[in-house]
Design a protein around this motif. Structure first.
Motif, PDB file in Angstrom:
ATOM      1  N   SER A 107       0.809  -1.218   0.000  1.00  0.00           N
ATOM      2  CA  SER A 107       0.000   0.000   0.000  1.00  0.00           C
ATOM      3  C   SER A 107       0.843   1.270   0.000  1.00  0.00           C
ATOM      4  O   SER A 107       0.376   2.313  -0.447  1.00  0.00           O
ATOM      5  CB  SER A 107      -0.962  -0.005   1.193  1.00  0.00           C
TER       6      SER A 107
ATOM      7  N   THR B 157      -4.955  -1.267   3.906  1.00  0.00           N
ATOM      8  CA  THR B 157      -5.571   0.003   3.511  1.00  0.00           C
ATOM      9  C   THR B 157      -5.960  -0.043   2.032  1.00  0.00           C
ATOM     10  O   THR B 157      -5.124   0.186   1.141  1.00  0.00           O
ATOM     11  CB  THR B 157      -4.592   1.174   3.780  1.00  0.00           C
TER      12      THR B 157
ATOM     13  N   ASP C  70      -5.201  -8.552   6.121  1.00  0.00           N
ATOM     14  CA  ASP C  70      -4.432  -8.320   7.344  1.00  0.00           C
ATOM     15  C   ASP C  70      -3.633  -9.597   7.570  1.00  0.00           C
ATOM     16  O   ASP C  70      -4.216 -10.660   7.847  1.00  0.00           O
ATOM     17  CB  ASP C  70      -5.385  -8.047   8.512  1.00  0.00           C
ATOM     18  N   ILE C  71      -2.313  -9.515   7.451  1.00  0.00           N
ATOM     19  CA  ILE C  71      -1.501 -10.741   7.515  1.00  0.00           C
ATOM     20  C   ILE C  71      -1.521 -11.399   8.896  1.00  0.00           C
ATOM     21  O   ILE C  71      -1.115 -12.540   9.035  1.00  0.00           O
ATOM     22  CB  ILE C  71      -0.035 -10.503   7.061  1.00  0.00           C
ATOM     23  N   THR C  72      -2.006 -10.674   9.905  1.00  0.00           N
ATOM     24  CA  THR C  72      -2.085 -11.283  11.245  1.00  0.00           C
ATOM     25  C   THR C  72      -3.378 -12.080  11.437  1.00  0.00           C
ATOM     26  O   THR C  72      -3.576 -12.708  12.475  1.00  0.00           O
ATOM     27  CB  THR C  72      -1.973 -10.219  12.361  1.00  0.00           C
TER      28      THR C  72
ATOM     29  N   ASN D 156       6.774  -8.485   2.652  1.00  0.00           N
ATOM     30  CA  ASN D 156       7.348  -7.153   2.898  1.00  0.00           C
ATOM     31  C   ASN D 156       6.670  -6.420   4.055  1.00  0.00           C
ATOM     32  O   ASN D 156       7.314  -5.617   4.726  1.00  0.00           O
ATOM     33  CB  ASN D 156       7.234  -6.317   1.612  1.00  0.00           C
ATOM     34  N   ALA D 157       5.399  -6.706   4.329  1.00  0.00           N
ATOM     35  CA  ALA D 157       4.668  -5.938   5.354  1.00  0.00           C
ATOM     36  C   ALA D 157       5.384  -6.004   6.700  1.00  0.00           C
ATOM     37  O   ALA D 157       5.938  -7.043   7.070  1.00  0.00           O
ATOM     38  CB  ALA D 157       3.252  -6.490   5.493  1.00  0.00           C
ATOM     39  N   GLY D 158       5.362  -4.900   7.411  1.00  0.00           N
ATOM     40  CA  GLY D 158       5.982  -4.899   8.735  1.00  0.00           C
ATOM     41  C   GLY D 158       5.667  -3.632   9.503  1.00  0.00           C
ATOM     42  O   GLY D 158       5.248  -2.623   8.917  1.00  0.00           O
TER      43      GLY D 158
ATOM     44  N   THR E 237       3.257  -9.518  13.807  1.00  0.00           N
ATOM     45  CA  THR E 237       3.161  -8.910  12.466  1.00  0.00           C
ATOM     46  C   THR E 237       4.408  -9.187  11.627  1.00  0.00           C
ATOM     47  O   THR E 237       4.305  -9.366  10.411  1.00  0.00           O
ATOM     48  CB  THR E 237       2.972  -7.371  12.592  1.00  0.00           C
TER      49      THR E 237
ATOM     50  N   SER F  51      13.658  -8.574   5.625  1.00  0.00           N
ATOM     51  CA  SER F  51      14.124  -8.453   7.009  1.00  0.00           C
ATOM     52  C   SER F  51      14.632  -7.031   7.185  1.00  0.00           C
ATOM     53  O   SER F  51      13.971  -6.071   6.765  1.00  0.00           O
ATOM     54  CB  SER F  51      15.199  -9.516   7.289  1.00  0.00           C
TER      55      SER F  51
ATOM     56  N   TYR G 188      11.238  -5.447  17.149  1.00  0.00           N
ATOM     57  CA  TYR G 188      11.610  -5.378  15.726  1.00  0.00           C
ATOM     58  C   TYR G 188      12.896  -6.159  15.475  1.00  0.00           C
ATOM     59  O   TYR G 188      12.975  -6.979  14.552  1.00  0.00           O
ATOM     60  CB  TYR G 188      11.776  -3.907  15.346  1.00  0.00           C
TER      61      TYR G 188
ATOM     62  N   GLY H 220      19.067  -1.407   4.797  1.00  0.00           N
ATOM     63  CA  GLY H 220      19.495  -0.443   5.808  1.00  0.00           C
ATOM     64  C   GLY H 220      18.405   0.604   5.972  1.00  0.00           C
ATOM     65  O   GLY H 220      17.218   0.293   5.852  1.00  0.00           O
TER      66      GLY H 220
ATOM     67  N   GLU I 175       7.577   6.105   5.816  1.00  0.00           N
ATOM     68  CA  GLU I 175       6.812   6.478   7.021  1.00  0.00           C
ATOM     69  C   GLU I 175       7.294   5.739   8.260  1.00  0.00           C
ATOM     70  O   GLU I 175       7.098   6.202   9.389  1.00  0.00           O
ATOM     71  CB  GLU I 175       5.333   6.143   6.815  1.00  0.00           C
ATOM     72  N   LEU I 176       7.932   4.567   8.045  1.00  0.00           N
ATOM     73  CA  LEU I 176       8.365   3.721   9.162  1.00  0.00           C
ATOM     74  C   LEU I 176       9.399   4.411  10.039  1.00  0.00           C
ATOM     75  O   LEU I 176       9.504   4.135  11.229  1.00  0.00           O
ATOM     76  CB  LEU I 176       8.957   2.425   8.587  1.00  0.00           C
ATOM     77  N   ASN I 177      10.211   5.306   9.425  1.00  0.00           N
ATOM     78  CA  ASN I 177      11.322   5.879  10.195  1.00  0.00           C
ATOM     79  C   ASN I 177      11.321   7.408  10.225  1.00  0.00           C
ATOM     80  O   ASN I 177      12.393   8.019  10.317  1.00  0.00           O
ATOM     81  CB  ASN I 177      12.659   5.322   9.680  1.00  0.00           C
TER      82      ASN I 177
HETATM   83  N1  LIG Z   1      12.216   1.805   5.575  1.00  0.00           N
HETATM   84  C1  LIG Z   1      13.309   1.245   6.047  1.00  0.00           C
HETATM   85  O1  LIG Z   1      14.325   1.900   6.297  1.00  0.00           O
HETATM   86  C2  LIG Z   1      13.362  -0.238   6.275  1.00  0.00           C
HETATM   87  C3  LIG Z   1      14.592  -0.797   6.626  1.00  0.00           C
HETATM   88  C4  LIG Z   1      14.679  -2.160   6.832  1.00  0.00           C
HETATM   89  C5  LIG Z   1      13.560  -2.951   6.687  1.00  0.00           C
HETATM   90  N2  LIG Z   1      12.376  -2.383   6.362  1.00  0.00           N
HETATM   91  C6  LIG Z   1      11.228  -3.270   6.226  1.00  0.00           C
HETATM   92  O2  LIG Z   1      10.620  -3.090   4.971  1.00  0.00           O
HETATM   93  C7  LIG Z   1       9.228  -3.370   5.069  1.00  0.00           C
HETATM   94  C8  LIG Z   1       8.441  -2.188   4.513  1.00  0.00           C
HETATM   95  O3  LIG Z   1       8.727  -1.068   5.336  1.00  0.00           O
HETATM   96  P1  LIG Z   1       8.357   0.437   4.913  1.00  0.00           P
HETATM   97  O4  LIG Z   1       9.503   1.251   5.315  1.00  0.00           O
HETATM   98  O5  LIG Z   1       7.848   0.489   3.537  1.00  0.00           O
HETATM   99  O6  LIG Z   1       7.201   0.708   5.969  1.00  0.00           O
HETATM  100  P2  LIG Z   1       5.786   1.465   5.826  1.00  0.00           P
HETATM  101  O7  LIG Z   1       5.914   2.596   4.879  1.00  0.00           O
HETATM  102  O8  LIG Z   1       5.351   1.720   7.225  1.00  0.00           O
HETATM  103  O9  LIG Z   1       4.861   0.347   5.158  1.00  0.00           O
HETATM  104  C9  LIG Z   1       4.546  -0.809   5.862  1.00  0.00           C
HETATM  105  C10 LIG Z   1       3.622  -1.653   5.005  1.00  0.00           C
HETATM  106  O10 LIG Z   1       3.255  -2.830   5.750  1.00  0.00           O
HETATM  107  C11 LIG Z   1       1.840  -2.993   5.686  1.00  0.00           C
HETATM  108  N3  LIG Z   1       1.338  -3.670   6.874  1.00  0.00           N
HETATM  109  C12 LIG Z   1       1.605  -3.389   8.175  1.00  0.00           C
HETATM  110  N4  LIG Z   1       0.902  -4.226   8.981  1.00  0.00           N
HETATM  111  C13 LIG Z   1       0.188  -5.042   8.164  1.00  0.00           C
HETATM  112  C14 LIG Z   1      -0.726  -6.096   8.398  1.00  0.00           C
HETATM  113  N5  LIG Z   1      -1.063  -6.486   9.625  1.00  0.00           N
HETATM  114  N6  LIG Z   1      -1.278  -6.720   7.327  1.00  0.00           N
HETATM  115  C15 LIG Z   1      -0.959  -6.333   6.069  1.00  0.00           C
HETATM  116  N7  LIG Z   1      -0.090  -5.353   5.789  1.00  0.00           N
HETATM  117  C16 LIG Z   1       0.468  -4.708   6.834  1.00  0.00           C
HETATM  118  C17 LIG Z   1       1.313  -1.569   5.576  1.00  0.00           C
HETATM  119  O11 LIG Z   1       0.056  -1.561   4.949  1.00  0.00           O
HETATM  120  P3  LIG Z   1      -1.343  -1.301   5.707  1.00  0.00           P
HETATM  121  O12 LIG Z   1      -1.067  -0.405   6.884  1.00  0.00           O
HETATM  122  O13 LIG Z   1      -2.169  -0.709   4.648  1.00  0.00           O
HETATM  123  O14 LIG Z   1      -1.804  -2.663   6.094  1.00  0.00           O
HETATM  124  C18 LIG Z   1       2.355  -0.942   4.639  1.00  0.00           C
HETATM  125  O15 LIG Z   1       2.035  -1.210   3.295  1.00  0.00           O
HETATM  126  C19 LIG Z   1       8.956  -3.677   6.538  1.00  0.00           C
HETATM  127  O16 LIG Z   1       8.976  -5.054   6.763  1.00  0.00           O
HETATM  128  C20 LIG Z   1      10.130  -3.013   7.231  1.00  0.00           C
HETATM  129  O17 LIG Z   1      10.409  -3.601   8.474  1.00  0.00           O
HETATM  130  C21 LIG Z   1      12.248  -1.048   6.161  1.00  0.00           C
END
Ligand SMILES: NC(=O)c1ccc[n+]([C@@H]2O[C@H](COP(=O)([O-])OP(=O)(O)OC[C@H]3O[C@@H](n4cnc5c(N)ncnc54)[C@H](OP(=O)(O)O)[C@@H]3O)[C@@H](O)[C@H]2O)c1
Length: 254
Positions: free
Chosen positions: A18, A42, A66-68, A93-95, A116, A144, A158, A188, A193-195
């Motif tokens: 999403s 979403t 919802d993957i959970t 990828n979701a997290g 999750t 990861s 995490y 890395g 939005e995650l960070n």
């Molecule tokens: N950004 C970084 O620097 C970074 C670094 C290392 C690893 N990662 C990993 O990369 C992945 C993507 O991260 P991002 O940075 O893109 O984060 P993000 O912008 O917060 O996006 C997270 C995604 O996960 C989905 N999600 C969360 N809970 C879910 C659930 N219960 N069921 C289904 N979907 C779910 C969200 O969609 P909805 O809310 O719509 O469900 C959203 O699409 C994650 O696993 C994160 O840990 C990110």
């Protein structure tokens, strides 16, 4: 050589499509020819991802999930296989992340991250993996993190889940071979939005830029090549591996 990385006629289930990294991955996979099934909670944002792909001439569908919710995962995977006949690649990828020191973290907050970021990946991989085993073809890519390789204060759930996901990846590789591969990507720091709190933290930015060999934050597009390698036939002899994509942050002591 480009054919080696082609995803033409491949059906890919991508969770977390999403927004953030998942949206870019969806566009990259579709750009390489895949039909991308964009999963997440979403619906409006999933539709935006799917529409962006279709506008560029690709194929994509939103999969509200919802993957959970284990029952929903079982039902949706079954429905996808009935409708599309197959899932060639799964990208877990979701997290989510929860930032708080261990001594202040309530158990439900820790548990939610494990649920999750690790247990759901087990459930989705089990359901899709069973189908891939029977079909004798599949690519699983688990997203990861560099925090699946090293620790960091204030994100215990995490770090634990992302380390666990690398372990799960090795077991999937051991159990699903020889025709199905399972690998992890450990990104890395990539602006999403995650960070946001880290992006706004001056000290963190200075630390990241000075400690990272390429001296910058990652961009979502930095993951496109690694993803296509592991999701396509280019990666046929790579399994159980974790590809760290962090601009040199973790391997270099500075
Ligand atoms: N950004 C970084 O620097 C970074 C670094 C290392 C690893 N990662 C990993 O990369 C992945 C993507 O991260 P991002 O940075 O893109 O984060 P993000 O912008 O917060 O996006 C997270 C995604 O996960 C989905 N999600 C969360 N809970 C879910 C659930 N219960 N069921 C289904 N979907 C779910 C969200 O969609 P909805 O809310 O719509 O469900 C959203 O699409 C994650 O696993 C994160 O840990 C990110």
């Amino acid at each position: 050589m480009a054919d080696l990385f082609s995803m033409k006629n491949r059906v890919v289930l991508l969770t977390g499509a999403s927004r953030g990294l998942g949206r870019d991955m969806a566009l990259a996979l579709a750009g390489a020819g895949a039909t991308v099934l964009c999963a997440g909670r979403t619906v409006k944002e999933l539709d935006q991802t799917a529409r962006a792909i279709v506008r560029k001439g690709g194929n994509a569908h939103a999969v509200p999930l919802d993957i959970t919710d284990e029952a929903d995962v079982v039902a949706k995977v079954g429905a996808i296989i009935s409708r599309h006949r197959r899932i060639d690649a799964l990208v877990n990828n979701a997290g989510i992340i929860h930032r708080e020191n261990i001594v202040d973290t309530a158990t439900p907050d820790f548990r939610k991250v494990i649920e999750t970021n690790l247990i759901s990946q087990f459930v989705v991989s089990r359901e899709v993996g069973r189908h891939m085993l029977a079909r004798k073809y599949g690519r699983i890519v688990n997203i990861s993190s560099v925090l699946g390789v090293v620790g960091r204060a204030s994100v215990a759930g995490y770090v634990s889940a992302k380390h666990g996901l690398i372990g799960l990846t090795k077991n999937l590789a051991a159990e699903l071979g020889p025709h199905v591969t399972a690998n992890a990507i450990a990104p890395g720091y990539i602006r999403t939005e995650l960070n946001v709190p880290l992006q706004q933290n001056k000290d963190f930015n200075a630390m990241l830029e000075s400690r990272t060999a390429v001296a910058r934050w990652g961009k979502p597009e930095d993951l496109r090549g690694p993803l296509l390698l592991l999701a396509s036939d280019a990666g046929s002899y790579i399994t159980g591996h974790t590809l760290v994509i962090d601009g040199g942050l973790s391997p270099i002591l500075s």
